[in-house]
Design a protein around this motif. Structure first.
Motif, PDB file in Angstrom:
ATOM      1  N   ALA A  23       0.834  -1.213   0.000  1.00 16.35           N
ATOM      2  CA  ALA A  23       0.000   0.000   0.000  1.00 16.35           C
ATOM      3  C   ALA A  23       0.865   1.258   0.000  1.00 16.35           C
ATOM      4  CB  ALA A  23      -0.915  -0.023   1.233  1.00 16.35           C
ATOM      5  N   ASN A  24       0.198   2.396   0.178  1.00 16.73           N
ATOM      6  CA  ASN A  24       0.935   3.660   0.338  1.00 16.73           C
ATOM      7  C   ASN A  24       0.475   4.329   1.617  1.00 16.73           C
ATOM      8  OD1 ASN A  24      -1.385   5.405  -0.139  1.00 16.73           O
ATOM      9  ND2 ASN A  24      -1.237   4.731  -2.270  1.00 16.73           N
ATOM     10  N   LEU A  25       1.103   5.444   1.921  1.00 17.42           N
ATOM     11  CA  LEU A  25       0.901   6.100   3.225  1.00 17.42           C
ATOM     12  C   LEU A  25      -0.556   6.504   3.458  1.00 17.42           C
ATOM     13  CD1 LEU A  25       3.996   8.473   2.911  1.00 17.42           C
ATOM     14  CD2 LEU A  25       3.868   6.469   4.418  1.00 17.42           C
ATOM     15  N   GLY A  37      -0.325  -1.075  -9.353  1.00 17.33           N
ATOM     16  CA  GLY A  37       0.394  -2.245  -8.835  1.00 17.33           C
ATOM     17  C   GLY A  37      -0.498  -3.150  -8.014  1.00 17.33           C
ATOM     18  N   VAL A  38       0.070  -3.752  -6.982  1.00 14.94           N
ATOM     19  CA  VAL A  38      -0.662  -4.670  -6.097  1.00 14.94           C
ATOM     20  C   VAL A  38      -1.855  -3.953  -5.473  1.00 14.94           C
ATOM     21  CG1 VAL A  38      -0.515  -5.979  -3.941  1.00 14.94           C
ATOM     22  CG2 VAL A  38       1.374  -6.061  -5.569  1.00 14.94           C
ATOM     23  N   ASP A  39      -1.609  -2.742  -5.012  1.00 16.18           N
ATOM     24  CA  ASP A  39      -2.638  -1.941  -4.317  1.00 16.18           C
ATOM     25  C   ASP A  39      -3.844  -1.742  -5.228  1.00 16.18           C
ATOM     26  OD1 ASP A  39      -2.386   1.247  -2.498  1.00 16.18           O
ATOM     27  OD2 ASP A  39      -3.739  -0.456  -2.291  1.00 16.18           O
ATOM     28  N   GLY A  40      -3.568  -1.288  -6.455  1.00 18.99           N
ATOM     29  CA  GLY A  40      -4.668  -1.060  -7.390  1.00 18.99           C
ATOM     30  C   GLY A  40      -5.393  -2.347  -7.721  1.00 18.99           C
ATOM     31  N   ALA A 128       9.348  -3.457  -4.613  1.00 19.17           N
ATOM     32  CA  ALA A 128      10.129  -3.797  -5.828  1.00 19.17           C
ATOM     33  C   ALA A 128       9.488  -3.257  -7.093  1.00 19.17           C
ATOM     34  CB  ALA A 128      10.287  -5.310  -5.946  1.00 19.17           C
ATOM     35  N   GLY A 129       8.352  -2.594  -6.965  1.00 20.55           N
ATOM     36  CA  GLY A 129       7.693  -2.037  -8.148  1.00 20.55           C
ATOM     37  C   GLY A 129       7.851  -0.528  -8.201  1.00 20.55           C
ATOM     38  N   ALA A 130       6.761   0.168  -7.993  1.00 21.27           N
ATOM     39  CA  ALA A 130       6.770   1.645  -8.080  1.00 21.27           C
ATOM     40  C   ALA A 130       7.768   2.262  -7.111  1.00 21.27           C
ATOM     41  CB  ALA A 130       5.373   2.190  -7.798  1.00 21.27           C
ATOM     42  N   TYR A 131       8.056   1.552  -6.022  1.00 24.83           N
ATOM     43  CA  TYR A 131       8.943   2.133  -4.996  1.00 24.83           C
ATOM     44  C   TYR A 131      10.426   1.852  -5.254  1.00 24.83           C
ATOM     45  CZ  TYR A 131       5.083   3.869  -2.120  1.00 24.83           C
ATOM     46  OH  TYR A 131       3.996   4.561  -1.643  1.00 24.83           O
TER      47      TYR A 131
HETATM   48  N1  AR6 Z   1       0.247 -10.091  -7.825  1.00 22.95           N
HETATM   49  C1  AR6 Z   1       1.536 -10.280  -7.438  1.00 22.95           C
HETATM   50  N2  AR6 Z   1       2.519  -9.357  -7.609  1.00 22.95           N
HETATM   51  C2  AR6 Z   1       2.169  -8.193  -8.209  1.00 22.95           C
HETATM   52  C3  AR6 Z   1       0.841  -7.906  -8.633  1.00 22.95           C
HETATM   53  C4  AR6 Z   1      -0.134  -8.933  -8.424  1.00 22.95           C
HETATM   54  N3  AR6 Z   1      -1.411  -8.772  -8.815  1.00 22.95           N
HETATM   55  N4  AR6 Z   1       0.820  -6.662  -9.193  1.00 22.95           N
HETATM   56  C5  AR6 Z   1       2.075  -6.182  -9.129  1.00 22.95           C
HETATM   57  N5  AR6 Z   1       2.900  -7.090  -8.543  1.00 22.95           N
HETATM   58  P1  AR6 Z   1       4.037  -2.406  -6.442  1.00 22.95           P
HETATM   59  P2  AR6 Z   1       5.545  -1.020  -4.386  1.00 22.95           P
HETATM   60  C6  AR6 Z   1       4.338  -6.986  -8.263  1.00 22.95           C
HETATM   61  O1  AR6 Z   1       4.352  -1.265  -7.371  1.00 22.95           O
HETATM   62  O2  AR6 Z   1       6.807  -1.073  -5.198  1.00 22.95           O
HETATM   63  C7  AR6 Z   1       1.023   1.517  -5.584  1.00 22.95           C
HETATM   64  O3  AR6 Z   1       0.555   2.567  -6.378  1.00 22.95           O
HETATM   65  C8  AR6 Z   1       5.089  -5.916  -9.008  1.00 22.95           C
HETATM   66  O4  AR6 Z   1       5.470  -6.395 -10.300  1.00 22.95           O
HETATM   67  O5  AR6 Z   1       2.663  -2.920  -6.403  1.00 22.95           O
HETATM   68  O6  AR6 Z   1       5.623  -1.321  -2.922  1.00 22.95           O
HETATM   69  C9  AR6 Z   1       0.770   1.808  -4.113  1.00 22.95           C
HETATM   70  O7  AR6 Z   1      -0.431   2.552  -3.919  1.00 22.95           O
HETATM   71  C10 AR6 Z   1       6.288  -5.703  -8.091  1.00 22.95           C
HETATM   72  O8  AR6 Z   1       7.290  -6.683  -8.330  1.00 22.95           O
HETATM   73  O9  AR6 Z   1       4.425  -2.034  -4.944  1.00 22.95           O
HETATM   74  C11 AR6 Z   1       2.003   2.578  -3.703  1.00 22.95           C
HETATM   75  O10 AR6 Z   1       1.877   3.947  -3.993  1.00 22.95           O
HETATM   76  C12 AR6 Z   1       5.703  -5.913  -6.689  1.00 22.95           C
HETATM   77  O11 AR6 Z   1       4.464  -6.611  -6.882  1.00 22.95           O
HETATM   78  C13 AR6 Z   1       3.105   1.967  -4.563  1.00 22.95           C
HETATM   79  O12 AR6 Z   1       2.440   1.423  -5.728  1.00 22.95           O
HETATM   80  C14 AR6 Z   1       5.412  -4.623  -5.914  1.00 22.95           C
HETATM   81  O13 AR6 Z   1       5.041  -3.615  -6.845  1.00 22.95           O
HETATM   82  C15 AR6 Z   1       3.792   0.838  -3.839  1.00 22.95           C
HETATM   83  O14 AR6 Z   1       4.911   0.437  -4.617  1.00 22.95           O
END
Ligand code: AR6
Length: 185
Positions: A23-25, A37-40, A128-131
């Motif tokens: 998630a985010n803050l 990402g995961v959150d959405g 590992a994604g957006a962050y």
């Molecule tokens: N299932 C498993 N892994 C996933 C999925 C899924 N459905 N979708 C993405 N991943 P991220 P963060 C992977 O960006 O880096 C959001 O906007 C993805 O490929 O989801 O912690 C939040 O609101 C990556 O390897 O999380 C925050 O603002 C990993 O999950 C921000 O992004 C995490 O990617 C958090 O960024």
């Protein structure tokens, strides 16, 4: 005997008692160019009641949102899981490069999973994604933290800790981290 595993999958579809949200803050759902990402994805699959539950947290126990490294649970509503454990990973793009913050995401989520007495919990590669954190660092910290946590809670829940990643590359990276850490104690 607890198990630490990695698998390719989609957190919105897997059958685990609890799934962890990166998630985010604000705790109010994902945004951003990648569809959040995961959150959405979790909010889209869980339905609007998940956002309502997060809004209730913001108006009661979490008025300032969720701090980096902290975690909080809500029901999972339309997801196959029973619980969503929301945690906020450190954002490398904001200079948040302290590995203990990322370790705290995994440890606090496991603490909450134990309190909920769940049998299985599924983590994404938090941060590992957006962050922007390198997958190899996330895998090493995730495996090391969960392994240490499980060693300190030999008879408790969860019995199954799953790392769920989207494709082969992160799976290989987690595999290497799991192999170099050795068997779960
Ligand atoms: N299932 C498993 N892994 C996933 C999925 C899924 N459905 N979708 C993405 N991943 P991220 P963060 C992977 O960006 O880096 C959001 O906007 C993805 O490929 O989801 O912690 C939040 O609101 C990556 O390897 O999380 C925050 O603002 C990993 O999950 C921000 O992004 C995490 O990617 C958090 O960024």
């Amino acid at each position: 005997m607890s198990a630490l595993t990695v698998e390719i999958g989609d957190l919105t579809r897997i059958e685990a008692d609890a799934v962890v949200n990166a998630a985010n803050l604000t705790l109010l759902g994902g945004g951003g160019v990648d569809g959040g990402g995961v959150d959405g994805a979790l909010h889209a699959a869980a339905g609007p009641r998940l956002l309502e539950a997060c809004r209730r947290l913001r108006s009661t126990t979490h008025r300032d949102g969720l701090a980096v490294g902290d975690a909080v649970a809500t029901p999972a509503f339309d997801l196959p899981s029973s619980w969503v454990i929301h945690t906020v990973g450190p954002n490398l793009h904001r200079g948040q490069d302290d590995p203990t913050l990322l370790a705290s995401c995994f440890a606090r989520s496991l603490d909450i999973a134990a309190r909920l007495d769940v049998r299985s919990i599924a983590f994404p590669a938090i941060s590992a994604g957006a962050y922007g954190w390198p997958m190899a660092d996330v895998a090493r910290i995730a495996v090391g933290t969960c392994r240490t946590w499980l060693a300190g809670h030999p008879d408790g829940s969860p019995q199954q800790v799953r790392f769920v990643v989207l494709d082969d590359r992160p799976r290989e990276v987690f595999d290497i981290a799991l192999r170099s850490a050795g068997p779960t104690p």
